[in-house]
Scaffold this motif. Sequence first.
Motif, PDB file in Angstrom:
ATOM      1  N   VAL A  75     -11.596   0.712  -1.105  1.00 57.07           N
ATOM      2  CA  VAL A  75     -10.560   0.409  -0.111  1.00 57.07           C
ATOM      3  C   VAL A  75     -10.234   1.692   0.640  1.00 57.07           C
ATOM      4  O   VAL A  75      -9.747   2.657   0.062  1.00 57.07           O
ATOM      5  N   ASN A  76     -10.523   1.693   1.950  1.00 59.32           N
ATOM      6  CA  ASN A  76     -10.207   2.842   2.798  1.00 59.32           C
ATOM      7  C   ASN A  76      -8.820   2.729   3.407  1.00 59.32           C
ATOM      8  O   ASN A  76      -8.112   3.724   3.531  1.00 59.32           O
ATOM      9  N   GLU A  77      -8.462   1.532   3.824  1.00 62.16           N
ATOM     10  CA  GLU A  77      -7.178   1.287   4.472  1.00 62.16           C
ATOM     11  C   GLU A  77      -6.572   0.017   3.900  1.00 62.16           C
ATOM     12  O   GLU A  77      -7.241  -1.013   3.823  1.00 62.16           O
ATOM     13  N   PHE A  78      -5.323   0.090   3.520  1.00 67.19           N
ATOM     14  CA  PHE A  78      -4.585  -1.098   3.087  1.00 67.19           C
ATOM     15  C   PHE A  78      -3.155  -0.905   3.553  1.00 67.19           C
ATOM     16  O   PHE A  78      -2.462  -0.016   3.076  1.00 67.19           O
TER      17      PHE A  78
ATOM     18  N   MET B 245     -12.650   1.085  -6.118  1.00 67.73           N
ATOM     19  CA  MET B 245     -12.050   2.408  -5.947  1.00 67.73           C
ATOM     20  C   MET B 245     -11.200   2.457  -4.689  1.00 67.73           C
ATOM     21  O   MET B 245     -11.344   1.630  -3.788  1.00 67.73           O
ATOM     22  N   THR B 246     -10.343   3.466  -4.650  1.00 71.59           N
ATOM     23  CA  THR B 246      -9.582   3.802  -3.450  1.00 71.59           C
ATOM     24  C   THR B 246      -9.160   5.260  -3.554  1.00 71.59           C
ATOM     25  O   THR B 246      -9.206   5.852  -4.643  1.00 71.59           O
ATOM     26  N   ALA B 247      -8.752   5.828  -2.431  1.00 78.75           N
ATOM     27  CA  ALA B 247      -8.186   7.179  -2.396  1.00 78.75           C
ATOM     28  C   ALA B 247      -6.901   7.078  -1.587  1.00 78.75           C
ATOM     29  O   ALA B 247      -6.925   6.719  -0.415  1.00 78.75           O
ATOM     30  N   LEU B 248      -5.789   7.375  -2.226  1.00 78.19           N
ATOM     31  CA  LEU B 248      -4.479   7.179  -1.620  1.00 78.19           C
ATOM     32  C   LEU B 248      -3.830   8.509  -1.267  1.00 78.19           C
ATOM     33  O   LEU B 248      -4.033   9.502  -1.967  1.00 78.19           O
TER      34      LEU B 248
ATOM     35  N   ARG C  39      -5.415  13.615  -1.340  1.00 77.96           N
ATOM     36  CA  ARG C  39      -5.725  12.233  -1.704  1.00 77.96           C
ATOM     37  C   ARG C  39      -5.931  12.131  -3.202  1.00 77.96           C
ATOM     38  O   ARG C  39      -6.514  13.014  -3.828  1.00 77.96           O
ATOM     39  N   VAL C  40      -5.467  11.027  -3.758  1.00 82.55           N
ATOM     40  CA  VAL C  40      -5.625  10.754  -5.178  1.00 82.55           C
ATOM     41  C   VAL C  40      -6.599   9.576  -5.313  1.00 82.55           C
ATOM     42  O   VAL C  40      -6.405   8.527  -4.698  1.00 82.55           O
TER      43      VAL C  40
ATOM     44  N   ALA D 138       4.934   4.768  -3.165  1.00 81.59           N
ATOM     45  CA  ALA D 138       5.005   3.307  -3.207  1.00 81.59           C
ATOM     46  C   ALA D 138       3.605   2.698  -3.286  1.00 81.59           C
ATOM     47  O   ALA D 138       3.365   1.771  -4.068  1.00 81.59           O
ATOM     48  N   LEU D 139       2.665   3.220  -2.504  1.00 77.02           N
ATOM     49  CA  LEU D 139       1.295   2.710  -2.528  1.00 77.02           C
ATOM     50  C   LEU D 139       0.616   3.058  -3.851  1.00 77.02           C
ATOM     51  O   LEU D 139      -0.101   2.228  -4.428  1.00 77.02           O
ATOM     52  N   ILE D 140       0.857   4.243  -4.352  1.00 76.63           N
ATOM     53  CA  ILE D 140       0.312   4.635  -5.652  1.00 76.63           C
ATOM     54  C   ILE D 140       0.840   3.708  -6.742  1.00 76.63           C
ATOM     55  O   ILE D 140       0.069   3.203  -7.566  1.00 76.63           O
TER      56      ILE D 140
END
Length: 143
Positions: free
Chosen positions: A65-68, A100-103, A133-134, A109-111
Amino acid sequence: MVIFMMKVKFAGENDFELVQKLNDGIIFPEFKKWIDNKQVYLIYEDDALAGWLQYSFFLERIPFVNEFYLLPEFRGTGTGTLSLLIWERQMMERMYDKFMTALPADDTALIDFFEQKGYKKIGDINIPDNEERVFYFKHKPLF
């Protein structure tokens, strides 16, 4: 309690301006590649745009996921949870069992949202210009 009727659809070329309003850093050639590969989901509630999800593949084999993004008025309604589950389910139907994702490190809040959905922190990276980014990973066995 507010109840919405949710719908998720793949974006098309005519949705570019709509998505660009949510993220003005997107350029059309990039968007066109994503829609040609069915990598952009538009999320609607009662025919109103609620948000979007864009993904690609990490190392060409793990859905990433790149963008959510959900508009603020749709957060906390279950829309995000259901949208992410729909995406994961579609990936599992294609025989992918890892995600996977990088937040952004400062978007707590997203994490929290991704951690509540079973994603585990696996590392972080500092990108030039002080953007941290995490990385998060989730495994859902197919069987």
